[in-house]
Design a protein around this motif. Structure first.
Motif, PDB file in Angstrom:
ATOM      1  N   GLU A   1      22.136  33.323  25.225  1.00  0.00           N
ATOM      2  CA  GLU A   1      22.296  32.634  23.943  1.00  0.00           C
ATOM      3  C   GLU A   1      23.472  31.676  24.080  1.00  0.00           C
ATOM      4  OE1 GLU A   1      22.283  33.604  19.190  1.00  0.00           O
ATOM      5  OE2 GLU A   1      22.982  35.162  20.538  1.00  0.00           O
ATOM      6  N   GLY A   2      23.328  30.483  23.520  1.00  0.00           N
ATOM      7  CA  GLY A   2      24.360  29.463  23.653  1.00  0.00           C
ATOM      8  C   GLY A   2      24.223  28.733  24.981  1.00  0.00           C
ATOM      9  N   ASP A   3      25.311  28.093  25.403  1.00  0.00           N
ATOM     10  CA  ASP A   3      25.296  27.279  26.619  1.00  0.00           C
ATOM     11  C   ASP A   3      25.851  28.043  27.810  1.00  0.00           C
ATOM     12  OD1 ASP A   3      24.285  24.977  25.400  1.00  0.00           O
ATOM     13  OD2 ASP A   3      26.280  24.317  24.781  1.00  0.00           O
ATOM     14  N   PHE A   4      25.217  27.854  28.955  1.00  0.00           N
ATOM     15  CA  PHE A   4      25.748  28.361  30.219  1.00  0.00           C
ATOM     16  C   PHE A   4      26.544  27.229  30.848  1.00  0.00           C
ATOM     17  CE2 PHE A   4      25.113  30.352  34.558  1.00  0.00           C
ATOM     18  CZ  PHE A   4      25.791  31.517  34.240  1.00  0.00           C
ATOM     19  N   VAL A   5      26.851  27.305  32.123  1.00  0.00           N
ATOM     20  CA  VAL A   5      27.639  26.280  32.820  1.00  0.00           C
ATOM     21  C   VAL A   5      26.757  25.507  33.796  1.00  0.00           C
ATOM     22  CG1 VAL A   5      29.800  27.566  32.634  1.00  0.00           C
ATOM     23  CG2 VAL A   5      28.325  27.917  34.626  1.00  0.00           C
ATOM     24  N   TRP A   6      27.173  24.279  34.091  1.00  0.00           N
ATOM     25  CA  TRP A   6      26.511  23.516  35.149  1.00  0.00           C
ATOM     26  C   TRP A   6      26.771  24.220  36.466  1.00  0.00           C
ATOM     27  CZ3 TRP A   6      23.084  19.753  34.599  1.00  0.00           C
ATOM     28  CH2 TRP A   6      23.052  19.038  33.400  1.00  0.00           C
ATOM     29  N   HIS A   7      25.719  24.417  37.246  1.00  0.00           N
ATOM     30  CA  HIS A   7      25.863  25.080  38.540  1.00  0.00           C
ATOM     31  C   HIS A   7      24.630  24.819  39.389  1.00  0.00           C
ATOM     32  CE1 HIS A   7      23.310  27.967  36.462  1.00  0.00           C
ATOM     33  NE2 HIS A   7      23.035  28.504  37.643  1.00  0.00           N
ATOM     34  N   ASN A   8      24.684  25.229  40.650  1.00  0.00           N
ATOM     35  CA  ASN A   8      23.508  25.165  41.515  1.00  0.00           C
ATOM     36  C   ASN A   8      23.587  26.325  42.499  1.00  0.00           C
ATOM     37  OD1 ASN A   8      24.369  24.269  44.349  1.00  0.00           O
ATOM     38  ND2 ASN A   8      25.427  22.778  43.045  1.00  0.00           N
ATOM     39  N   HIS A   9      22.483  26.548  43.161  1.00  0.00           N
ATOM     40  CA  HIS A   9      22.394  27.569  44.205  1.00  0.00           C
ATOM     41  C   HIS A   9      21.972  26.848  45.479  1.00  0.00           C
ATOM     42  CE1 HIS A   9      22.799  30.694  41.159  1.00  0.00           C
ATOM     43  NE2 HIS A   9      21.954  29.994  40.436  1.00  0.00           N
ATOM     44  N   PRO A  10      22.930  26.534  46.361  1.00  0.00           N
ATOM     45  CA  PRO A  10      22.637  25.691  47.518  1.00  0.00           C
ATOM     46  C   PRO A  10      21.701  26.317  48.547  1.00  0.00           C
ATOM     47  CG  PRO A  10      24.899  26.494  47.608  1.00  0.00           C
ATOM     48  CD  PRO A  10      24.338  26.910  46.278  1.00  0.00           C
ATOM     49  N   ASP A  11      21.553  27.648  48.524  1.00  0.00           N
ATOM     50  CA  ASP A  11      20.771  28.305  49.575  1.00  0.00           C
ATOM     51  C   ASP A  11      19.449  28.913  49.123  1.00  0.00           C
ATOM     52  OD1 ASP A  11      22.805  27.761  51.477  1.00  0.00           O
ATOM     53  OD2 ASP A  11      23.939  29.478  50.724  1.00  0.00           O
ATOM     54  N   THR A  12      19.132  28.814  47.824  1.00  0.00           N
ATOM     55  CA  THR A  12      17.905  29.460  47.362  1.00  0.00           C
ATOM     56  C   THR A  12      17.322  28.793  46.126  1.00  0.00           C
ATOM     57  OG1 THR A  12      16.900  31.573  46.734  1.00  0.00           O
ATOM     58  CG2 THR A  12      19.116  31.144  45.894  1.00  0.00           C
ATOM     59  N   ASP A  13      16.004  28.832  46.023  1.00  0.00           N
ATOM     60  CA  ASP A  13      15.336  28.442  44.784  1.00  0.00           C
ATOM     61  C   ASP A  13      15.634  29.524  43.750  1.00  0.00           C
ATOM     62  OD1 ASP A  13      14.186  26.428  46.327  1.00  0.00           O
ATOM     63  OD2 ASP A  13      12.256  27.450  46.502  1.00  0.00           O
ATOM     64  N   GLU A  14      15.405  29.200  42.477  1.00  0.00           N
ATOM     65  CA  GLU A  14      15.619  30.171  41.403  1.00  0.00           C
ATOM     66  C   GLU A  14      14.454  30.060  40.425  1.00  0.00           C
ATOM     67  OE1 GLU A  14      19.289  31.534  38.535  1.00  0.00           O
ATOM     68  OE2 GLU A  14      19.132  29.424  39.048  1.00  0.00           O
ATOM     69  N   VAL A  15      13.907  31.206  40.032  1.00  0.00           N
ATOM     70  CA  VAL A  15      12.806  31.185  39.076  1.00  0.00           C
ATOM     71  C   VAL A  15      13.261  31.823  37.768  1.00  0.00           C
ATOM     72  CG1 VAL A  15      11.761  33.363  39.890  1.00  0.00           C
ATOM     73  CG2 VAL A  15      10.363  31.709  38.679  1.00  0.00           C
ATOM     74  N   PHE A  16      12.943  31.158  36.669  1.00  0.00           N
ATOM     75  CA  PHE A  16      13.201  31.650  35.321  1.00  0.00           C
ATOM     76  C   PHE A  16      11.855  31.988  34.684  1.00  0.00           C
ATOM     77  CE2 PHE A  16      16.936  29.159  36.200  1.00  0.00           C
ATOM     78  CZ  PHE A  16      17.964  29.750  35.478  1.00  0.00           C
ATOM     79  N   ILE A  17      11.704  33.214  34.215  1.00  0.00           N
ATOM     80  CA  ILE A  17      10.495  33.651  33.505  1.00  0.00           C
ATOM     81  C   ILE A  17      10.935  34.051  32.107  1.00  0.00           C
ATOM     82  CG2 ILE A  17       8.579  35.284  33.446  1.00  0.00           C
ATOM     83  CD1 ILE A  17       9.114  35.657  36.538  1.00  0.00           C
ATOM     84  N   VAL A  18      10.440  33.366  31.085  1.00  0.00           N
ATOM     85  CA  VAL A  18      10.835  33.679  29.715  1.00  0.00           C
ATOM     86  C   VAL A  18       9.926  34.780  29.182  1.00  0.00           C
ATOM     87  CG1 VAL A  18      11.089  32.816  27.367  1.00  0.00           C
ATOM     88  CG2 VAL A  18      11.799  31.398  29.307  1.00  0.00           C
ATOM     89  N   ILE A  19      10.548  35.903  28.837  1.00  0.00           N
ATOM     90  CA  ILE A  19       9.829  37.048  28.282  1.00  0.00           C
ATOM     91  C   ILE A  19       9.709  36.900  26.769  1.00  0.00           C
ATOM     92  CG2 ILE A  19       9.821  39.581  28.067  1.00  0.00           C
ATOM     93  CD1 ILE A  19       9.513  38.519  30.993  1.00  0.00           C
ATOM     94  N   GLU A  20      10.813  36.521  26.129  1.00  0.00           N
ATOM     95  CA  GLU A  20      10.859  36.372  24.671  1.00  0.00           C
ATOM     96  C   GLU A  20      11.811  35.250  24.313  1.00  0.00           C
ATOM     97  OE1 GLU A  20       9.550  37.252  20.987  1.00  0.00           O
ATOM     98  OE2 GLU A  20       9.021  38.535  22.670  1.00  0.00           O
ATOM     99  N   GLY A  21      11.372  34.329  23.460  1.00  0.00           N
ATOM    100  CA  GLY A  21      12.241  33.247  23.008  1.00  0.00           C
ATOM    101  C   GLY A  21      11.963  31.932  23.701  1.00  0.00           C
ATOM    102  N   SER A  22      12.983  31.081  23.707  1.00  0.00           N
ATOM    103  CA  SER A  22      12.859  29.741  24.261  1.00  0.00           C
ATOM    104  C   SER A  22      14.139  29.381  25.011  1.00  0.00           C
ATOM    105  CB  SER A  22      12.621  28.740  23.128  1.00  0.00           C
ATOM    106  OG  SER A  22      12.479  27.443  23.633  1.00  0.00           O
ATOM    107  N   LEU A  23      13.988  28.849  26.211  1.00  0.00           N
ATOM    108  CA  LEU A  23      15.112  28.496  27.076  1.00  0.00           C
ATOM    109  C   LEU A  23      15.023  27.012  27.405  1.00  0.00           C
ATOM    110  CD1 LEU A  23      17.482  29.663  28.866  1.00  0.00           C
ATOM    111  CD2 LEU A  23      15.806  29.705  30.732  1.00  0.00           C
ATOM    112  N   LEU A  24      16.149  26.328  27.280  1.00  0.00           N
ATOM    113  CA  LEU A  24      16.238  24.928  27.672  1.00  0.00           C
ATOM    114  C   LEU A  24      17.054  24.859  28.952  1.00  0.00           C
ATOM    115  CD1 LEU A  24      15.738  21.907  26.913  1.00  0.00           C
ATOM    116  CD2 LEU A  24      18.010  21.964  25.870  1.00  0.00           C
ATOM    117  N   ILE A  25      16.551  24.151  29.952  1.00  0.00           N
ATOM    118  CA  ILE A  25      17.313  23.936  31.183  1.00  0.00           C
ATOM    119  C   ILE A  25      17.503  22.435  31.343  1.00  0.00           C
ATOM    120  CG2 ILE A  25      17.476  24.288  33.662  1.00  0.00           C
ATOM    121  CD1 ILE A  25      15.639  26.688  33.366  1.00  0.00           C
TER     122      ILE A  25
END
Length: 121
Positions: free
Chosen positions: A38-62
């Motif tokens: 909830e709210g804002d996270f921080v700008w970041h990256n993962h230089p060595d791996t892909d990342e998957v987001f699966i929304v179970i409930e609600g809405s996520l903005l990236i």
């Protein structure tokens, strides 16, 4: 071998913190993590791996430096390794992450939202 199914709804009742992933399973070197956001996270990256987001409930903005994607309940999105991004959610959102064991939630950027790694529920 454990013959009990993992109940996601039940697992989400075991914690209240936002932006603090909880591991529920491992497959090979990958972990399945539940997160409430909830709210804002921080700008970041993962230089060595892909990342998957699966929304179970609600809405996520990236947000990305050159665009954005909204992911709703029942949807998923894969972010390629090295791509800078900033997740946010207007209201509480429940997501599942699938990523290699040892991945830190804030990538190489340590700050107040950096969560302890490998916390199981």
């Amino acid at each position: 071998m454990d013959f009990n199914a993992i109940n996601l709804k039940e697992k989400y009742t075991k914690f209240t913190e936002h932006w603090s992933p909880r591991v529920i399973a491992e497959m090979n070197d990958y972990q399945f993590k539940l997160v409430k956001v909830e709210g804002d996270f921080v700008w970041h990256n993962h230089p060595d791996t892909d990342e998957v987001f699966i929304v179970i409930e609600g809405s996520l903005l990236i947000e990305f430096r050159d665009g954005k994607v909204e992911i709703n309940s029942g949807e998923m999105f894969v972010i390629p390794k090295g791509v800078e991004h900033k997740p946010s959610a207007r209201d509480e959102c429940q997501i599942m992450l699938v990523e290699p064991k040892g991945v830190v939630n804030t990538g190489g950027t340590e700050n107040r939202l950096t969560a302890k790694n490998d916390v199981w529920i």
